[in-house]
Write a protein that holds these residues in place. Structure first.
Motif, PDB file in Angstrom:
ATOM      1  N   GLY A 269      -5.690   9.474  -7.961  1.00  0.00           N
ATOM      2  CA  GLY A 269      -5.073   9.360  -6.619  1.00  0.00           C
ATOM      3  C   GLY A 269      -3.780   9.804  -6.756  1.00  0.00           C
ATOM      4  N   SER A 270      -3.077  10.232  -7.680  1.00  0.00           N
ATOM      5  CA  SER A 270      -1.448  10.331  -7.624  1.00  0.00           C
ATOM      6  C   SER A 270      -1.113  11.632  -7.273  1.00  0.00           C
TER       7      SER A 270
ATOM      8  N   TRP B 287      -2.074  13.238  -4.463  1.00  0.00           N
ATOM      9  CA  TRP B 287      -2.075  13.064  -2.775  1.00  0.00           C
ATOM     10  C   TRP B 287      -0.704  12.705  -2.253  1.00  0.00           C
TER      11      TRP B 287
ATOM     12  N   TYR C 119       0.861  -1.318  -0.009  1.00  0.00           N
ATOM     13  CA  TYR C 119      -0.009   0.172   0.082  1.00  0.00           C
ATOM     14  C   TYR C 119       0.851   1.329   0.105  1.00  0.00           C
TER      15      TYR C 119
ATOM     16  N   PRO D 287      -0.345   5.091  -6.785  1.00  0.00           N
ATOM     17  CA  PRO D 287      -1.327   4.289  -6.512  1.00  0.00           C
ATOM     18  C   PRO D 287      -1.654   3.035  -7.122  1.00  0.00           C
TER      19      PRO D 287
ATOM     20  N   MET E 262      -5.513   3.326   3.920  1.00  0.00           N
ATOM     21  CA  MET E 262      -5.030   3.639   2.441  1.00  0.00           C
ATOM     22  C   MET E 262      -5.933   2.798   1.454  1.00  0.00           C
TER      23      MET E 262
ATOM     24  N   PRO F  49      -6.327   8.467  -2.048  1.00  0.00           N
ATOM     25  CA  PRO F  49      -6.393   7.129  -2.185  1.00  0.00           C
ATOM     26  C   PRO F  49      -6.496   7.017  -0.421  1.00  0.00           C
TER      27      PRO F  49
ATOM     28  N   TYR G  91       3.015   2.795  -2.203  1.00  0.00           N
ATOM     29  CA  TYR G  91       2.838   3.498  -3.474  1.00  0.00           C
ATOM     30  C   TYR G  91       2.012   4.582  -3.264  1.00  0.00           C
ATOM     31  N   ASP G  92       0.878   4.335  -2.404  1.00  0.00           N
ATOM     32  CA  ASP G  92      -0.080   5.602  -2.467  1.00  0.00           C
ATOM     33  C   ASP G  92       0.567   6.799  -1.790  1.00  0.00           C
TER      34      ASP G  92
ATOM     35  N   ALA H 199       0.201   0.312  -6.072  1.00  0.00           N
ATOM     36  CA  ALA H 199      -0.343  -0.396  -4.936  1.00  0.00           C
ATOM     37  C   ALA H 199      -1.551  -1.325  -5.359  1.00  0.00           C
ATOM     38  N   GLN H 200      -2.234  -0.884  -6.375  1.00  0.00           N
ATOM     39  CA  GLN H 200      -3.458  -1.553  -6.587  1.00  0.00           C
ATOM     40  C   GLN H 200      -3.145  -2.863  -7.347  1.00  0.00           C
TER      41      GLN H 200
END
Length: 744
Positions: free
Chosen positions: A733-734, A736, A601, A609, A662, A708, A603-604, A612-613
């Motif tokens: 989400g990138s 944040w 998680y 993100p 997250m 995210p 990478y958020d 992360a996914q």
């Protein structure tokens, strides 16, 4: 009619045998998941029949359990009894256990001589019921059935006609001074077992400790007798047995207690007052359904439902109830007290996600669980880190601080908040006895309570030196997080100066960052860098480098509260993400051990993100499946299972005491959680599939969500978190970034 009563009525309408075929939540649970070593790993779990958080768990016994061995292994082909166990994890010991053994033929009391063959084809394992057919050789088959309540069990044994039936009750194993006695008139066997396998790992002898039991039979025995009770027979086990006419179905009920034999009998009277097996089993099934059905899944195959509902089952086993109708035995002062108690907190593991999962699934128990830790503090001097049921000094840090901080953050108020402050303040400020004369070795025997080993140096130097204290680098990083937790409690109580002090000290993690290698690195007492090596399987170099079950790669991202600081130390988000890429591509991520659980998680935090996914879905697919070998690593009192549950829902508590989650990648089209407040929080994932793992857009209650992160308050408010999924990464989400804690 309350919800539980209504559930029992509905279940009774659907069955005449107690073996229900309807697709309720319990029907998807497979307690055999995690009981077999496989290419995935070994979960070290057992197929417990018990209640949520039950005091005593009941399982078939295929081998003699001890520290490093559990009572049941799926690869075994014989069963030597059915044990009421308190062993919470494979690397912890049992205590106060009792075993019942069905038998025909001559009396055989050793595990080797009494074992009976069985096959999995004859086995049914569920949280509410266990059934197996045991091969008694030429005499025929013994049908064994089991159900349970919080502190008691109900057995039904159907014996063949060929020979007298016998039920043996083993009170204690060879070398243990247990006791058993018989009362033919009352059809009872009573006794106790004083064994604590973990007794060498803590400071207390506990001369009053005993696990008591009362066994009652519905059918009148032909005769009853004890064995092994002569003073000169310490090399044999101790117990008693009852013999019955051939061909009967014998029902036995067992009450357990840590207070007294009378209390065991009272627990049995309250929980199993009659002899109707089906009523007891249906009530237990209803208890599990009440909890499990709070989670509903759409768009999942039956195997997926088995995986998720079994993870819930595992997550709802611990901590275990340790009180008995208003009283409890304390393994911290060896006395009986009034109140509610819990034990078996594997806190170094469970503070990461399991405890956070319980705030969602069982919030009605959280205040009681915190109160139990505070009672331990009053009775023993410290909150424990791994009570089983007393101090064991297993693992590092004082992560009970995190549990308390999470309870404060989420608004749980049913515990003494001032006492909580005293407890966490002592953790943070008082070194353990002999702190500078001991290295605090892993599983060092008969030491004082360890608390924060090396705290003396931490307060002086801002880190714990590797040449003075074992596991020093890991301790420094985890103590920093615990300091952050203490700071949050101080803030909630209006203790401004304490808040500032501990918030600043929580940045000690930054003292271990070595810019030359871009990783955390232990230091010696003269300030020099320690050797960097030492993985989980390299204990010699691990001691010199200062790591706990890991290495620098495993621990660099461990300051859960200070990822923004780590981004800054690494020179920005791009470098942070690149280092994470090296971590995963280099094979450093070890999901079967807890320090890596939040890494997918992260990478958020670095603005990618979509990575992360993909990563969390990859980990879930690799580390879990719905087979007996489908759980990697020790489940560690539900932590491995809690990771899967959160990941399936699409979010995870990287910093559990922050109240923030997250976002990852939800695993199913729809998953909803009915909250105790009556509201429902639903996660929808349009176009979700094994390929469509990437979030294209998100909304919360139809309002666009561009970050995210979701919060505890947003979940508790209920509503719909909606994702649109796709096969390719997006920039969702990138933008944040986490807030930086100002400091050194």
């Amino acid at each position: 009619m309350n919800n539980l009563s209504a559930a029992i009525v509905l279940l009774a309408m659907g069955t005449a045998t107690g073996l229900m075929a309807q697709n309720d939540a319990v029907s998807y649970v497979n307690p055999l998941i995690g009981t077999q070593r496989s290419a995935i790993g070994y979960g070290g779990t057992m197929p417990f029949v018990t209640t949520p958080f039950g005091m005593t768990d009941w399982t078939p016994q295929t081998r003699q359990n001890k520290i490093s061995i559990t009572s049941y292994n799926h690869d075994d082909t014989t069963i030597s009894g059915f044990i009421g166990t308190h062993q919470p994890a494979i690397w912890m010991g049992d205590y106060g256990y009792v075993t019942i053994i069905p038998q025909v033929g001559e009396l055989r009391t050793t595990p080797e001589s009494r074992k009976l063959g069985y096959s999995h084809a004859s086995e049914t394992a569920r949280p509410d019921y266990y059934l197996v057919s045991l091969d008694a050789g030429s005499a025929g088959k013994i049908r064994a059935e089991m159900t349970a309540t919080e502190r008691s069990a109900f057995f039904r044994f159907t014996f063949p006609n060929a020979a007298n039936a016998r039920l043996i009750v083993e009170a204690s194993r060879p070398g243990i001074a247990g006791m058993a006695s018989v009362d033919p008139e009352a059809r009872e066997i009573t006794g106790y077992n004083p064994h604590r396998m973990d007794a060498h790992l803590g400071p207390f002898a506990l001369p009053n400790f005993k696990g008591y039991f009362v066994v009652q039979f519905e059918q009148p025995p032909l005769h009853m007798k004890t064995y092994g009770m002569d003073s000169g027979q310490s090399e044999t086990s101790r117990g008693a047995y009852a013999e019955f006419k051939p061909g009967q179905t014998i029902q036995a009920r067992i009450g357990t207690s840590f207070i007294s034999i009378d209390q065991a009998r009272e627990n049995l009277r309250r929980e199993i007052p009659g002899w109707d097996f089906r009523v007891v089993q249906e009530k237990l099934r209803a208890q599990w359904n009440q909890k499990l059905s709070s989670l509903q899944i759409a768009g999942a195959a039956d195997n997926d439902k088995a995986l998720i509902y079994t993870a819930m089952y595992h997550a709802l086993l611990y901590p275990r109830m340790f009180s008995e109708y208003g009283r409890y035995y304390s393994a911290f002062d060896d006395s009986v007290h009034s109140g509610e108690s819990y034990t078996a907190y594997s806190i170094w593991d469970t503070f990461r996600a399991e405890n956070s999962m319980l705030t969602l699934l069982a919030p009605e128990r959280i205040s009681g669980m915190i109160t139990a830790l505070l009672q331990n503090f009053k009775e023993g001097g410290w909150m424990p880190k791994w009570p089983n049921p007393s101090y064991t000094n297993i693992m590092i840090g004082t992560h009970a601080d995190s549990l308390v901080a999470e309870a404060f953050r989420k608004g749980f108020n049913g515990f003494d908040r001032q006492l909580a402050w005293q407890a966490v303040y002592k953790d943070a400020m008082t070194p353990p006895d002999g702190d500078t004369t001991r290295r605090w070795l892993d599983r060092e025997e008969h030491t004082p309570y360890e608390a924060r080993g090396g705290l003396t140096y931490y307060k002086q130097l801002g880190y714990i030196p590797t040449d003075k204290t074992d596991e020093a680098a890991s301790r420094t990083l985890e103590d920093s997080y615990d300091d952050w937790c203490v700071a949050q409690i101080a803030k909630a109580l209006g203790r401004t100066a304490d808040f500032s002090f501990f918030l600043k000290r929580s940045l000690n993690d930054r003292n271990l960052y070595n810019p030359a290698i871009g990783l955390m690195n232990g230091r010696t007492s003269d300030g020099k860098w320690a050797p960097i090596g030492g993985g989980r399987d390299d204990p010699e170099n691990r001691s010199a480098s200062g790591w706990t079950e890991g290495d620098a790669w495993v621990y660099t991202w461990s300051p859960l509260h200070d990822q923004a600081g780590l981004i800054q130390l690494m020179g920005g988000a791009e470098n942070y993400d690149n280092k994470l890429d090296q971590h995963f591509s280099g094979g450093h991520n070890v999901h079967n051990n807890e320090p890596s659980h939040h890494y997918g998680y992260l990478y958020d935090f670095g603005g990618q993100p979509w990575k992360a996914q993909a990563m969390v879905r990859k980990i879930a697919a690799k580390e879990y499946d719905a087979s007996p070998g489908g759980l990697d690593g020790d489940d560690d009192c539900g932590q491995m299972s809690a990771w899967l549950l959160f990941t399936a829902m699409g979010f995870y508590p990287v910093n559990p005491a922050s109240g923030e989650y997250m976002i990852g990648s939800p695993m199913y089209r729809e998953i909803s959680l009915t909250l105790v407040n009556g509201k429902t929080f639903r996660v929808e994932a349009s176009n979700n599939s094994a390929e469509n793992v990437y979030i294209q857009s998100a909304s919360l209650n139809k309002t666009p969500l561009d970050i995210p992160v979701i919060t505890w308050e947003q979940i508790q408010a209920g509503g719909v978190l909606h994702f649109v999924m796709g096969p390719k990464p997006s920039k969702w989400g990138s933008n944040w970034r986490p807030a930086l804690i100002p400091g050194n």
